[in-house]
Structures are given as structure tokens and as C-alpha cells.
Write an enzyme that holds these catalytic residues in place. Structure first.
Site, short mmCIF file in Angstrom:
data_model
loop_
_atom_site.label_atom_id
_atom_site.label_comp_id
_atom_site.label_asym_id
_atom_site.label_seq_id
_atom_site.Cartn_x
_atom_site.Cartn_y
_atom_site.Cartn_z
N ASP A 154 -19.40 11.72 51.18
CA ASP A 154 -20.06 11.94 52.47
C ASP A 154 -20.59 13.36 52.68
O ASP A 154 -19.90 14.34 52.39
CB ASP A 154 -19.08 11.67 53.62
CG ASP A 154 -18.42 10.32 53.55
OD1 ASP A 154 -18.71 9.56 52.62
OD2 ASP A 154 -17.60 10.03 54.44
N ARG B 109 -10.82 8.95 61.96
CA ARG B 109 -11.36 10.02 61.12
C ARG B 109 -12.83 10.31 61.44
O ARG B 109 -13.45 9.66 62.24
CB ARG B 109 -11.22 9.66 59.65
CG ARG B 109 -11.79 8.34 59.21
CD ARG B 109 -11.53 8.14 57.71
NE ARG B 109 -11.89 6.81 57.23
CZ ARG B 109 -11.05 5.78 57.16
NH1 ARG B 109 -9.80 5.91 57.56
NH2 ARG B 109 -11.47 4.61 56.70
N GLU C 196 -16.80 3.95 60.30
CA GLU C 196 -16.72 5.29 59.73
C GLU C 196 -17.93 6.13 60.15
O GLU C 196 -18.98 5.62 60.52
CB GLU C 196 -16.65 5.22 58.20
CG GLU C 196 -15.33 4.65 57.69
CD GLU C 196 -15.12 4.94 56.22
OE1 GLU C 196 -14.02 5.43 55.88
OE2 GLU C 196 -16.04 4.69 55.41
#
Length: 463
Positions: free
Chosen positions: A25, A143, A198
Site C-alpha cells: 500500500d 487499521r 481497508e
């Protein structure tokens, strides 16, 4: 807080990637002190998803990147098993990095901590540790903090999973970046949409708010949701109370290709919204078969894309600075018309294809990636060979207008395709054993304006 890494010589292309290890990422995208900063998840010790630090690249022009020592290393009790994804903001002349500290117990149980690190110069970072306790009602899968400011309030958006194993996003608020208060879920959940969300992001574009996120666990539906994990967006309105009210249009995929995932955006000094994504989301067995692993590295980021909102849709265009990489233009139109094939000027090439109104066609790059168009269905298809199974596989989209143009950025093992000015985008990796650099074409109509630009991108840098 940083570890000095070994020095290596390596060839740098116009995609951000480290010289060794695994990248995933993009993190902490920010324009700070006259430079673009791109951080990224990086396993320096191997090509598996372990030992994540924050790699760090800087540029003054979005095309030439200099790599700095890692900004964050998994060295503390609250991030010992990985400094996971997050974002960056500037306040009081300092850079603030927010990230998720990943901790695993003896039996593999997970703990997650939302952490802060601060820098005066954008190169050296002091960790401040966890900011708050995890809220009740969720698993440890919380997260990827994205932080931004609205009026006098700082907001932190987090991907999360409920105790009933449904994906969602939650919010915190602060007036000083240090003390945070839980503000609830971003929006009402009327039906499950995957088991985990996410890398959430909120874009503000021309009076419209765009919630970008990457849901895991969606089942394929026709041309949609064909990858292992998806990335897309909802348009709507972010309210002063900290809730997102989506429009009725529903979830739209951001990229129609094979590997694009976990994007993050930032606003630069020119007021542009720039986005990078990861070109590497794939099944574990496919990932471990990627040929570059034999060279000690795997995955890279996408090109920087300028994001706009036009005619009720999100548009992605390659950053204007990428034109600085162009060499002398070469027309391929005549060669394709005469023989159905033409030589590309380089393995790193920008191609533009333009039509008044496209007929059915089939373009093949380097004998490996084929782009097909069906006029009757207004359907664009991209086809490649899966390097593990050796089978051909496709991704497609049906356009809601006539095909007018394509813009392709080709590299030795990757391709980014922008259709109709960025209304649709395909990103993909591909691998071929041939060194040939050729474009072939099949159609009942004549090719119209095919132009190639060699890209002056490869330089030797010390890392």
C-alpha cells in the site's frame, strides 16, 4: 527511530518500487516543504507480507524519485509485527504520520494500535506511540487511519470489521491531533458489503464528497468484482456531524484491471487531488509465482493520477508532469495500416490512440496483452496470460458512450490504460519472455492516429 539500510545500485523506472523486497500500500501521501512524499508498505527482508516498514520516496516533480531511509520500522511493542498503512498531514510546520501498529501474540492473536510519529524536516521521525484504546464492538481488524481537517476539527477515518464480521468504517475526532474521541461509524449499514473495509479515504471534489475504500469479500457479479479484493467509491455528502450520506448511484469500481488496490489521495500545492494505488493485489499463489521474485523484489505503485469529478463521475488522468518524460513522438498509424504491426520505440512507452468513432478492433502489445473493442456492445476488454496457470484471463467494461480515445503507459511488466479521458481505467501486470517491443492490430477499419512516445525514465540511483 530509523535504520540505515544497505546501499544498492538499481534501475529506477517511473513507477515507484524499492530495489528489493515486497512493496504494497501507498502511505502518508503529502506535499511538504516543497517536495512530494510517498511512503509505502515495505518488507525489506523478503517477498512475503511480513516485517512491514514505511519506505520513503521524495520528488519535486512526480517523475524523478529519490529514495530515503525508511520512515518507520517495526521496532516497538506497539508495532513489533508491522508498521501498517496510514496517512500524513501537516500542522504547525511539522509532518504528522498516522499508522496502524500490528502486534501478534504467541498464538497468532492480533492486536491493532493507531499510532503517531512526528517529523520536523520530513525525513526523521519520532514515534509517539498509540493514541487511544480500541472501541468496543469490533474485532482487532481496525487499521489504515486517514486524517484530514474540516474547519477546526481533525477527523480520522479507519477501516474496521464488526464482531459479526462485517466490513465498515469508523471515525474519531480531535482538535489537536493528539487527543481523539470516538465519533461512531461513517454511515448506516443497511446490508453487509464484504467482511472488511481497508484503506478508507475521503475526497472533496467540486462540491461532492467521495468515499473511497477497498472492501474484501465481494462475490463476482458479471464484469464486476473479478479480483481477489476490490477498490471503489461512493459519492455523497460528509456532514458536520461526521456521517457520510451516500447518493443513490451505489458502489463503483475505481479500476477495471487486475491488480489495483488500496489507493490513497492527497491535495498538493496546486490544489490538485493526486492518487496513487498499489498494483499488486493478487491471490497468494499467484503472487509467489511473480517472475520478479527471482530478482528479489515484487510489486510497485501505480502512476500518480489526478482525480476530478465531472458530469457526475470520477475521472482519473495521468498527472500532467508525466508528459515531461516523453521523447520524440512517432506515428504508428501508417505502419499498422500497411502491415498490421509496428515497432514500439521502447519497452517504456506512452501510446495514444484516437478515433472519430471506433469500430471493432484488437490491439496486442508485445505479443502478450490484448485490448479488444466490440462496437455493438461498446465493450472494452483487456486480456493477458496468467503467469501461474498459463491460461488467458480477461477484465471488461461496457462504456456508456462511444469510444473516442485510449492512453496507455507501458513498462516492461506493467500497463496502465486510460479510456475516454480517464472515465475508465485498467491497471495490470504482465510477463513475457520475449524481448520484442511490437504492437499488432486487427480490424476491418483503418487505424486512426496511433502515436508513440518513448519515455525517458531509467536512471541509476543509489538507495
Amino acid at each position: 527511530m530509523t535504520q540505515q539500510m544497505n546501499t544498492h545500485n538499481f534501475d529506477v523506472t517511473y513507477h515507484i518500487r524499492p530495489p528489493y523486497g515486497l512493496l504494497n500500500d501507498p502511505n502518508g501521501l503529502i506535499y511538504f516543504a516543497g517536495r512530494y512524499h510517498v511512503f509505502f508498505q515495505w518488507n525489506q527482508k523478503g517477498t512475503t507480507h511480513k516485517n512491514k516498514s514505511w519506505g520513503h520516496a521524495v520528488s519535486e516533480d512526480l517523475t524523478s524519485w529519490r529514495y530515503l531511509p525508511p520512515a518507520l520500522e517495526p521496532t516497538d511493542w506497539f508495532d513489533k509485527d508491522g508498521c501498517y498503512s496510514g496517512s500524513a498531514v501537516e500542522a504547525d510546520g511539522r509532518m504528522y504520520l498516522f499508522y496502524t501498529g500490528n502486534v501478534r501474540g504467541e498464538n497468532g492473536e492480533r492486536e491493532s494500535y493507531q499510532c503517531l510519529a512526528v517529523s520536523e524536516d520530513g525525513e526523521h521521525f519520532e514515534k509517539r506511540g498509540p493514541l487511544f484504546e480500541q472501541p468496543a464492538g469490533y474485532t482487532a481488524h481496525i487499521r489504515d487511519p486517514k486524517v484530514w481537517k474540516e474547519a477546526d476539527t481533525w477527523w480520522m477515518l479507519l477501516g474496521a470489521q464488526t464482531e459479526t464480521l462485517e466490513g465498515t468504517a469508523i471515525l474519531y475526532r480531535s482538535d489537536n491531533l493528539l487527543d481523539w474521541t470516538y465519533a461512531g461509524e461513517l454511515m448506516d449499514r443497511t446490508a453487509p458489503f464484504g467482511y472488511m473495509w481497508e484503506c478508507p479515504d475521503l475526497l472533496r471534489l467540486d462540491g461532492r464528497d467521495i468515499f473511497v475504500f477497498s472492501p474484501q469479500g465481494l462475490e463476482p457479479e458479471g464484469d464486476f468484482y473479478q479480483n481477489i479484493f476490490q477498490t471503489g467509491y461512493l459519492s455523497g455528502t460528509f456532514t458536520e456531524k461526521g456521517t457520510f450520506q451516500p447518493d443513490a448511484d451505489g458502489f463503483k469500481e475505481l479500476d477495471r484491471g487486475f491488480e489495483f488496490y488500496a489507493p490513497q489521495s492527497f491535495v498538493d500545492d496546486q490544489g490538485r487531488t493526486i492518487l496513487f494505488g498499489w498494483m499488486g493485489a493478487m491471490e497468494p499463489e499467484v503472487e509467489q509465482a511473480v517472475p520478479t521474485i527471482h530478482d528479489g523484489w515484487v510489486h510497485h505503485l501505480s502512476l500518480p493520477r489526478e482525480i476530478t469529478w465531472e458530469n457526475e463521475r470520477l475521472i482519473q488522468r495521468p498527472a500532467e508532469e508525466l508528459k515531461q518524460l516523453r521523447g520524440e513522438a512517432a506515428s504508428l498509424t501508417e505502419a499498422l495500416a500497411q502491415s498490421g504491426k509496428a515497432s514500439l520505440p521502447s519497452l517504456q512507452t506512452e501510446l495514444t490512440l484516437e478515433w472519430q468513432e471506433a469500430e471493432d478492433f484488437e490491439y496486442t502489445l508485445r505479443g502478450e496483452v490484448t485490448i479488444l473493442f466490440n462496437k455493438e456492445k461498446q465493450r472494452v476488454t483487456v486480456e493477458r496470460t496468467n503467469w501461474l496457470t498459463k491460461e488467458r484471463e480477461t477484465r471488461s467494461v461496457v462504456l456508456n458512450e462511444t469510444l473516442k480515445d485510449m492512453r496507455l503507459y507501458l513498462e516492461a511488466s506493467s500497463l496502465e490504460l486510460f479510456v475516454n479521458g480517464g472515465k475508465e481505467v485498467f491497471s495490470l501486470r504482465y510477463f513475457t519472455e520475449t524481448e520484442a517491443s511490437e504492437l499488432t492490430w486487427k480490424s476491418s477499419a483503418q487505424p486512426v492516429r496511433v502515436t508513440a512516445y518513448p519515455l525517458n525514465t531509467t536512471t541509476s540511483l543509489r538507495f
